[in-house]
Design a protein around this motif. Structure first.
Motif, PDB file in Angstrom:
ATOM      1  N   TRP A 237      -0.136   0.349  -0.756  1.00  0.00           N
ATOM      2  CA  TRP A 237       0.459   1.472  -0.044  1.00  0.00           C
ATOM      3  C   TRP A 237       0.017   2.826  -0.591  1.00  0.00           C
ATOM      4  O   TRP A 237      -0.072   3.799   0.156  1.00  0.00           O
ATOM      5  N   ILE A 240      -2.944   4.209   1.222  1.00  0.00           N
ATOM      6  CA  ILE A 240      -2.806   4.409   2.663  1.00  0.00           C
ATOM      7  C   ILE A 240      -2.261   5.803   2.920  1.00  0.00           C
ATOM      8  O   ILE A 240      -1.254   6.203   2.324  1.00  0.00           O
ATOM      9  N   LYS A 260       3.794   4.996   7.070  1.00  0.00           N
ATOM     10  CA  LYS A 260       2.415   4.614   6.822  1.00  0.00           C
ATOM     11  C   LYS A 260       2.101   3.406   7.694  1.00  0.00           C
ATOM     12  O   LYS A 260       2.965   2.566   7.924  1.00  0.00           O
ATOM     13  N   CYS A 262      -0.891   0.304   8.513  1.00  0.00           N
ATOM     14  CA  CYS A 262      -2.127  -0.376   8.142  1.00  0.00           C
ATOM     15  C   CYS A 262      -2.202  -1.717   8.858  1.00  0.00           C
ATOM     16  O   CYS A 262      -1.201  -2.210   9.381  1.00  0.00           O
TER      17      CYS A 262
END
Length: 322
Positions: A237, A240, A260, A262
């Motif tokens: 994390w 990111i 966030k 991904c």
């Protein structure tokens, strides 16, 4: 437990935008309600089922607080409204309405009303462009319905944009929300819909049900999915980029939420197969709440871009490749 929730409806009537639907809508409302299985015997029916149910709804929204008041509303209202409701020759009395409502299938009534409301809400499948529509599934106890220590608990599906409830089911208690999830969504077209729910509904069967129906999901991962949560927390994390950050206060606490997004490689301990798209894994969204990270799992991946994320854009297949 009383057989009528008129008192509960009355306490919430002040929150409605108008006292009754537009007259032009009443005819189609009566038609939709008329599709509910009629518990009455065929012999001796004097009124259409849809007309009686539409009358009850309009009368309660118009101020009726009892079966007798609904009967008086029907007798005293103008002829144009009675014609819209389909009551042309005479009006029903209180005992007729009481016998009908006591024998009616409550789940079938919920389905019919939800269908009628959905016709006046945005249909995700017919919306132009690449927008997604949010649908929240949550269970709540009906305020003011508690009698003798028991209260009415409903599991409902409501549109994010307009807070319109388009489906609901009465359940025995909050612990019974899990088996009611799939039946609640069975009558809803989930194409172009993002289903959101709390951690209780972060279940593999729920995700598979939504995906099979052509929808997407946004679910919270907490302690009820220990292995999945542990797997998510091991993702990088810190590498990111932050997409959004919001702060707010509610329920006596200050909340900081960080977004966030991904894509992860195959091997996630949660369903991600999309019909026609092969094996794909959903992206994850961690957020801080009260200074702690929480992981959010969503069943689609928005196109990568800088600035504020737009959760309403429809995902293209190529953006889901991990």
């Amino acid at each position: 437990m009383p057989s009528s929730l008129i008192g509960v409806l009355q306490r919430h009537r002040k929150d409605t935008d108008s006292t009754c639907p537009e007259p032009s809508h009443l005819t189609c409302l009566a038609d939709v309600l008329g599709r509910i299985p009629d518990p009455r015997r065929v012999r001796g029916r004097r009124y259409r089922l849809g007309s009686l149910l539409a009358l009850c709804m309009v009368a309660v929204l118009g101020g009726a607080t009892s079966l007798a008041a609904i009967a008086r509303f029907a007798a005293d209202t103008d002829s144009d409204l009675r014609e819209q409701l389909g009551l042309t020759s005479s009006t029903p009395n209180a005992s007729t309405l009481g016998r009908l409502l006591a024998r009616l299938d409550g789940d079938a009534l919920d389905d019919a009303v939800g269908t009628w409301l959905a016709r006046y809400a945005a249909d995700p499948a017919d919306e132009p462009g690449d927008t997604l529509v949010g649908l929240a599934v949550d269970g709540k106890t009906v305020r003011g319905s508690r009698t003798d220590g028991q209260a009415v608990h409903l599991l409902a599906a409501a549109l994010h944009a307009c807070q319109t409830v388009i489906a609901q089911r009465q359940i025995a208690a909050k612990s019974n929300e899990i088996p009611a999830f799939a039946p609640l969504l069975d009558r809803i077209d989930l194409r172009g819909v993002v289903v959101t729910a709390d951690a209780m509904h972060t279940q593999r069967a729920h995700a598979e049900h939504v995906i099979t129906a052509g929808g997407h999901y946004l679910l919270v991962v907490k302690g009820n999915q220990k292995k999945l949560r542990r797997q998510l927390r091991r993702l990088p994390w810190k590498q990111i980029p932050l997409q959004a950050r919001t702060t707010g206060a509610g329920h006596g606490r200050r909340e900081v939420r960080r977004l966030k997004v991904c894509t992860v490689r195959p091997g996630l301990l949660f369903p991600a197969r999309r019909p026609g798209h092969g094996d794909q894994t959903p992206p994850h969204q961690p957020q801080d709440r009260q200074g702690r990270d929480e992981d959010r799992l969503r069943g689609h991946q928005p196109p990568a871009r800088t600035g504020q994320p737009d959760a309403t854009r429809r995902t293209r297949p190529e953006s889901l490749v991990g």
